[in-house]
Write an enzyme that holds these catalytic residues in place. Structure first.
Site, mmCIF file in Angstrom:
data_model
loop_
_atom_site.group_PDB
_atom_site.id
_atom_site.type_symbol
_atom_site.label_atom_id
_atom_site.label_comp_id
_atom_site.label_asym_id
_atom_site.label_seq_id
_atom_site.Cartn_x
_atom_site.Cartn_y
_atom_site.Cartn_z
ATOM 1 N N HIS A 135 24.922 -22.993 26.201
ATOM 2 C CA HIS A 135 23.268 -23.034 25.717
ATOM 3 C C HIS A 135 23.691 -21.865 24.437
ATOM 4 C CE1 HIS A 135 19.183 -22.745 24.578
ATOM 5 N NE2 HIS A 135 19.577 -21.623 24.557
ATOM 6 N N HIS A 140 23.597 -21.881 19.843
ATOM 7 C CA HIS A 140 22.889 -20.884 19.041
ATOM 8 C C HIS A 140 23.913 -20.238 18.137
ATOM 9 C CE1 HIS A 140 19.105 -19.703 20.679
ATOM 10 N NE2 HIS A 140 19.637 -19.747 21.988
ATOM 11 N N GLU A 182 14.851 -22.319 18.883
ATOM 12 C CA GLU A 182 14.994 -22.938 20.083
ATOM 13 C C GLU A 182 14.775 -24.653 19.662
ATOM 14 O OE1 GLU A 182 16.482 -22.081 22.848
ATOM 15 O OE2 GLU A 182 16.387 -20.060 22.813
ATOM 16 N N SER A 201 22.012 -28.150 22.133
ATOM 17 C CA SER A 201 22.712 -28.049 23.509
ATOM 18 C C SER A 201 22.308 -29.090 24.787
ATOM 19 C CB SER A 201 22.636 -26.677 24.180
ATOM 20 O OG SER A 201 21.468 -26.142 24.605
HETATM 21 FE FE LIG Z 1 18.025 -20.301 23.609
#
Ligand SMILES: [Fe+2]
Length: 259
Positions: A135, A140, A182, A201
């Site tokens: 993730h 990111h 996010e 993700s």
């Molecule tokens: Fe995150």
């Protein structure tokens, strides 16, 4: 894309040493990952890539290559940082796990992204309640190679650091994070493309968007700051930007209104 001028983007250069976040910093022992753990990474990447090549923002895909992520092995963060830091000053900095907000915002303000080194097991391939290296790094870090996103994220951290203790305003800022970093989407070439790490993700979350299930609204800071969300449910509403300048400007506006 028209990047804001340097005068509008003062977030440059290294910050001082971390203090609040210091106890959470660890080293990544890359040699300790097992063949099975590398295989889990490889399977996760292979599962996401076909969808992302078609539906991820171009800036995400560019960042993936610029920071040298590979399909077959868990990234060595030192290697990632050797490529990332010269571009935008950001580092993926290994931490021991979930950070309290003040430590998290201090790190963002210093262009250091708190990065877990643990990888999920094969049994929790679809979903992991706690962020893991897949993730954090796959989801990111590629966006941190983009100069405007990089500036936005640092500024976001600095604004939040100043709001510590103000629960209501921090909650509003948390919504800005949620609907950009996010679960952000962007319109490119007439299509909705993914850039938020939760969409990048997660195969389930990404597919949910591509199948057109969430309502996609034009990004509007006032709406975003008031938009409640549930972490545990698939998203019902998302906010699409037209360019990453828009989220940089949103952080500036949020600062004026809240900080
Ligand atoms: Fe995150």
């Amino acid at each position: 894309m028209n990047a804001p001028s340097a005068a509008l983007r003062p977030e440059t250069g290294a910050a001082g040493p971390l203090t609040v976040a210091q106890p959470y910093l660890i080293q990544q022992d890359w040699s300790a990952y097992s063949a099975e753990q590398h295989a889990v990474w490889a399977e996760l990447v292979r599962r996401r890539m076909p969808q992302l090549l078609e539906h991820a923002a171009q800036e995400y895909l560019d960042g993936f290559h610029q920071i040298g992520l590979r399909e077959d092995t868990i990234p060595n963060l030192a290697d990632v940082n050797r490529r990332l830091a010269p571009r935008t000053g950001w580092n993926a900095t290994p931490v021991s796990g979930f950070l309290p907000p003040d430590a998290f915002f201090e790190m963002l303000g210093a262009r250091q992204f708190p990065t877990t080194t643990y990888i999920r097991s094969r049994e929790s391939m679809q979903y992991t309640p706690e962020p893991d290296i897949f993730h954090d790094v796959f989801g990111h870090v590629p966006m941190h190679a983009h100069p405007v996103f990089a500036d936005f994220l640092q500024h976001y951290g600095r604004v939040c650091a100043r709001l510590m203790g103000d629960k209501d305003r921090l909650e509003k800022m948390g919504r800005l994070f949620w609907f950009t970093v996010e679960f952000g989407v962007i319109r490119q070439n007439g299509k909705v493309k993914l850039y938020g790490s939760g969409l990048i993700s997660s195969h389930g979350e990404g597919t949910h968007v591509i199948e057109g299930r969430p309502q996609i609204r034009d990004f509007d800071l006032d709406l975003v700051l008031e938009q409640k969300f549930l972490v545990s449910e698939e998203q019902k509403v998302l906010y699409a930007v037209e360019s990453f300048d828009q989220i940089y400007e949103a952080a500036q506006q949020a600062e004026k209104r809240l900080a």
